[in-house]
Structure formats: C-alpha cells, structure tokens
Scaffold this active site. Sequence first.
Site, mmCIF file in Angstrom:
data_model
loop_
_atom_site.group_PDB
_atom_site.id
_atom_site.type_symbol
_atom_site.label_atom_id
_atom_site.label_comp_id
_atom_site.label_asym_id
_atom_site.label_seq_id
_atom_site.Cartn_x
_atom_site.Cartn_y
_atom_site.Cartn_z
ATOM 1 N N THR A 109 43.675 4.931 6.909
ATOM 2 C CA THR A 109 43.176 5.707 8.055
ATOM 3 C C THR A 109 41.924 6.529 7.947
ATOM 4 O OG1 THR A 109 45.441 5.926 8.825
ATOM 5 C CG2 THR A 109 43.877 7.337 9.849
ATOM 6 N N ASP A 122 40.678 4.797 13.590
ATOM 7 C CA ASP A 122 40.542 3.358 13.312
ATOM 8 C C ASP A 122 41.875 2.725 13.678
ATOM 9 O OD1 ASP A 122 41.726 2.456 10.129
ATOM 10 O OD2 ASP A 122 41.983 4.448 11.009
ATOM 11 N N ARG A 155 43.731 0.274 11.464
ATOM 12 C CA ARG A 155 44.354 -0.514 10.383
ATOM 13 C C ARG A 155 45.560 0.204 9.803
ATOM 14 N NH1 ARG A 155 40.826 -2.652 5.362
ATOM 15 N NH2 ARG A 155 40.293 -4.267 6.847
ATOM 16 N N LYS A 158 46.765 4.745 16.689
ATOM 17 C CA LYS A 158 46.995 5.951 15.906
ATOM 18 C C LYS A 158 46.855 7.223 16.726
ATOM 19 C CE LYS A 158 45.516 3.597 11.815
ATOM 20 N NZ LYS A 158 44.761 3.592 10.594
ATOM 21 N N GLY A 179 48.742 9.007 7.390
ATOM 22 C CA GLY A 179 49.849 9.149 6.449
ATOM 23 C C GLY A 179 50.848 8.035 6.662
ATOM 24 N N SER A 226 42.402 8.654 4.470
ATOM 25 C CA SER A 226 41.688 8.198 3.270
ATOM 26 C C SER A 226 40.192 8.053 3.542
ATOM 27 C CB SER A 226 42.262 6.877 2.778
ATOM 28 O OG SER A 226 42.185 5.916 3.804
ATOM 29 N N ASP A 269 35.657 2.776 3.693
ATOM 30 C CA ASP A 269 36.967 3.028 3.118
ATOM 31 C C ASP A 269 37.827 1.775 3.258
ATOM 32 O OD1 ASP A 269 39.932 4.631 4.220
ATOM 33 O OD2 ASP A 269 39.286 4.350 2.146
ATOM 34 N N SER A 329 40.887 1.938 5.706
ATOM 35 C CA SER A 329 40.613 1.959 7.146
ATOM 36 C C SER A 329 39.901 0.680 7.525
ATOM 37 C CB SER A 329 39.724 3.141 7.519
ATOM 38 O OG SER A 329 40.174 4.321 6.917
#
Lengths: 227, 273
Positions: free
Chosen positions: B33, B49, B51, B65, B79, B161, B198, B201
């Site tokens: 995330t 995002d 994913r 999300k 999380g 992240s 990242d 994500s």
Amino acid sequence: METYLGEKQQASQWSPYINNGGSCLAVAGDDFAVIASDTRMSLGYSIKTRYSTKYLKITEKCSIVSSGMQADIFTLHKVLKSRAQIYEQKHGKPMSTDAVAKLVSRLLYYRRFFPYYTFNIVAGIDDEGVGCVFSYDAIGTLERVKYSASGSGSSLIEPVLDNQVALKNRNDIKKEDFKLTKEYAIDLVKDAITSAGERDIYTGDFVEISVIDINGTHEEKFELRFD
Amino acid sequence: MQKGGFNFDLYQRNVELIEKNNYKVPKTTKTGTTIVGVVFSDGVVLGADTRATSGPIVADPNCEKIHRISDYIWCAGAGTAADTENTTGMISLQLELLSLSTGRSPRVRTALTLLKNFLFRYHGYISAALVLGGVDFTGPHLHMIHPHGSTSTLPYISMGSGSLAAMAVLETGYSSKMGEEDAKSLVHQAILSGILNDLGSGGNVDLCVIKHKSMEFFRNIDTTNSKRKFRKKLPYMFKSGSTKILEKEIEEKMRKMEIVNEKENAIEELEEL
C-alpha cells in the site's frame, strides 16, 4: 537470549546472502531453444534498478540466465565468460553446449561450502543441432530437460510450461500429434513471463529474450509492467 | 468476566505451538500500500493504490482501499486487509447509530476517537494504519491513525509501505494555498510515486475528493500502470475432454411437454413459418 517472561528471542544473524528477485525461463524445441529473463533488481520492497542483466551469451549456440543474488550472478557470469574464452583460445573452437553445461555444474560445485546464490538455466543447441535446456540447483546438480523456470516467479511459470509444453494433465491432444514450433514457443515464453509479472511483485520492468538456432542467437527486449 | 480488550490467555499456547509443534502461522493478506491525504482550501483529498499482496504474490490487483465511514467522512487503510475493512466497517456502524441517537451529523473527530480507542484496546495486534479524512460542520479534517492507537492531525499524510515514496512527492509539492485541482494532482502524483517505486503498491490510482456536503469518488482514475503489455495472439484452447471425465450427470431443465391439441399438418405449418 531470554527475556524476563521466559520467552526465547531469536537473535538475527548477519547473512552474506540477499535475494534480488526476478524470474528466468527457457524452452527447448527440436532445432531451437528460447531463453528469457526479466531485468528488475529488487531489495526488500524497493527497486534498485529496472535494468540489470541476468542473461549472458556464452557462445553463438549457448546462453545462460540466472536468478538470485545479483552479486553472485555477476561474478559467476564473469568467471564463465573468461573460462569459455580460455577454452576457445586453447582448442581453436567454441565450447559445445554440453561442455558449457558441465562447466557451470563444476564451477558451482567448486563453491560447495559457500555457494553462489544463483539459480541457473543454460539453454542452446547441442552437437546434433537439437535444442536443449539444462537446469541447476545452487550447488550444481545438472539435469537436461525440455523446459525450466527459476526465480521468484518460477512457481507461477512452471505449471504453465508443464501444461503447454509437456502437455501434462491434458487429454485433448497427444504428444505424437504436437509439434513445438518456434513461433509458438516464443509466444508462450513471452506470455508466461508477462503473466508472472502480473502476479509476482519481484518480476517486471523489462524482459531480455533470445532465440538460439542453427543460424546463431537472435536477441530481443520488451517491456513489462513498471509497478 | 473480562469486559473488553485483548485476551492473552492463549498466548503461552501459541508460543509453544510455534516453537515445539512447528505450527506454521498462516499468512495474512497485507495491503502493501500507498495511501495519502491532503487538506486544501475547501476540503480534503484522499488517495490510494489498488494492490493487495500476500507475501510476494499479488492477491488482488484492483482492490478498494478507500472505505466509507459516513457520507462525508472517508478512510483509507493500510496493513492487514481484513483488519482495515472490519475496523472501518464497525466504526461506520457505530457512527451511524451515534448520529441517529444524537440527532446530529457525524464529526470527523468522533470517528477518530472511536477508531483510536478501538485500536488501542488491541495493543497493535489489529494491524490497521489509517488515513481518516472528511468535512463536517466544523470544516475539513485530516488525521493519521497508527495500529497501536496513536493519532496525528496534519495538513498532508502518507502511510503504508509506499509512504516514503509518496511523502517525497508531498513534501516537494505541498503548499497551504492549494486549490482543488492542485491538491488532486498532488495526491495523484504521490500515489503514482508509490505505485512505481514501491513493490508492495501497484495497480490503479483511486481518488476521493470531499468538500462541504459533497463527495466525489474517482475509482481507477489512472490505469496506465496496470495494462498488460503482451498477450499471446492464439488463445489457450482446451477442447471438451481435456480434463478426464470420470462421471457424467445430465439434468433435464425442460419439463416434459403434453400434447393438448393435435392439429393435422401442424408440422408443415411450422416449417412454412
């Protein structure tokens, strides 16, 4: 070490190995071989570089791709390249694919007690002009196969190859009736590694694919997802 | 009887199971995330995002999300996916009941208090890191909530992240005098930065713009990074019988027809039609 509650805490020890991710695969046909690898180099959740080659052309008839730790891949490829050159200068002819395969196995076993963190696949044309793929473990166990996948996306790619190349679990087509053509193999390899790029976070960015046949090696590059 | 909070009775058993019985702790689906929130002159913009990862594998390439707490209070979560969904779901219900019993429209700080008290009771075991944003009658608000229950009120926030990649963009581009379009563009760029840099994500960009008595949800506003670059021309064909048929059972879907009225030359008449 024990805490006051009596639980044991594992002290994390320094390790000389890291995994930079990435996927590799190769497929052999009757008179050709296709070999491919992605170019993403990761560390943890970060991308270190979008282009770091995992592929090495050893001779016109033989290439290697490796996944695992980039430092060991680089060193192994360096050693392999120089050994192939020495052989060619000593014997007046390039190394045959079988010789390269055996050499890789010996180089890996030489480091039996501090292995190269590399998962290699060698592919090419053998002395009879038949396509071949050799797959290894980290310490050099050698096996000649029709296809192989290694790296973080291997568990996503191998089942596809099992079904489409070896025709496993299929009752609709017989092995005798199936001919693996070059176009089919190239498309399949591209599709398989693209699919791995969709679901594996460590596979992506670019793919280096090369087709080896009696006329030599033809190298190509194409894009994958960048996310 | 225990009134609430975390029950530690099984802790000793769990430790023993893992150590002595080689029990493999099941992997939770984390959202990896990048989530972002920015306050602008008239309201708040939230971004995320899409994913969801399970270890190194993408479990869902296009999940949602940004969760609804109330009409004008929304929450982005990072999380463990189950934790963020259920926590925001529960607080959304509690907030609705509260707003009905008080007869007043819900406030962002109420949602904040409910969320932080809930998460604190579980001492961080509920792995939900949230970006709560909304506009109530006191104005626009933006808060960040950590899994242990601490909160911060800030003009721009990033979590997950990909938070470092997103924060780099936010720090460069944020200004307190931003309007709606600037804020939307900044959030978009921040999420893109998380998606590209990242590995936890990826996928598409979701945006949510909340102003006074107005909410616009831009689901998948940017899909340029989630397009498959190569597809084999010949499809994968599996004829009937590819998988070995062990048993065949045919169910009749049509009831048997009764002949009520028989007409001479009926078949010829039908053929003419």
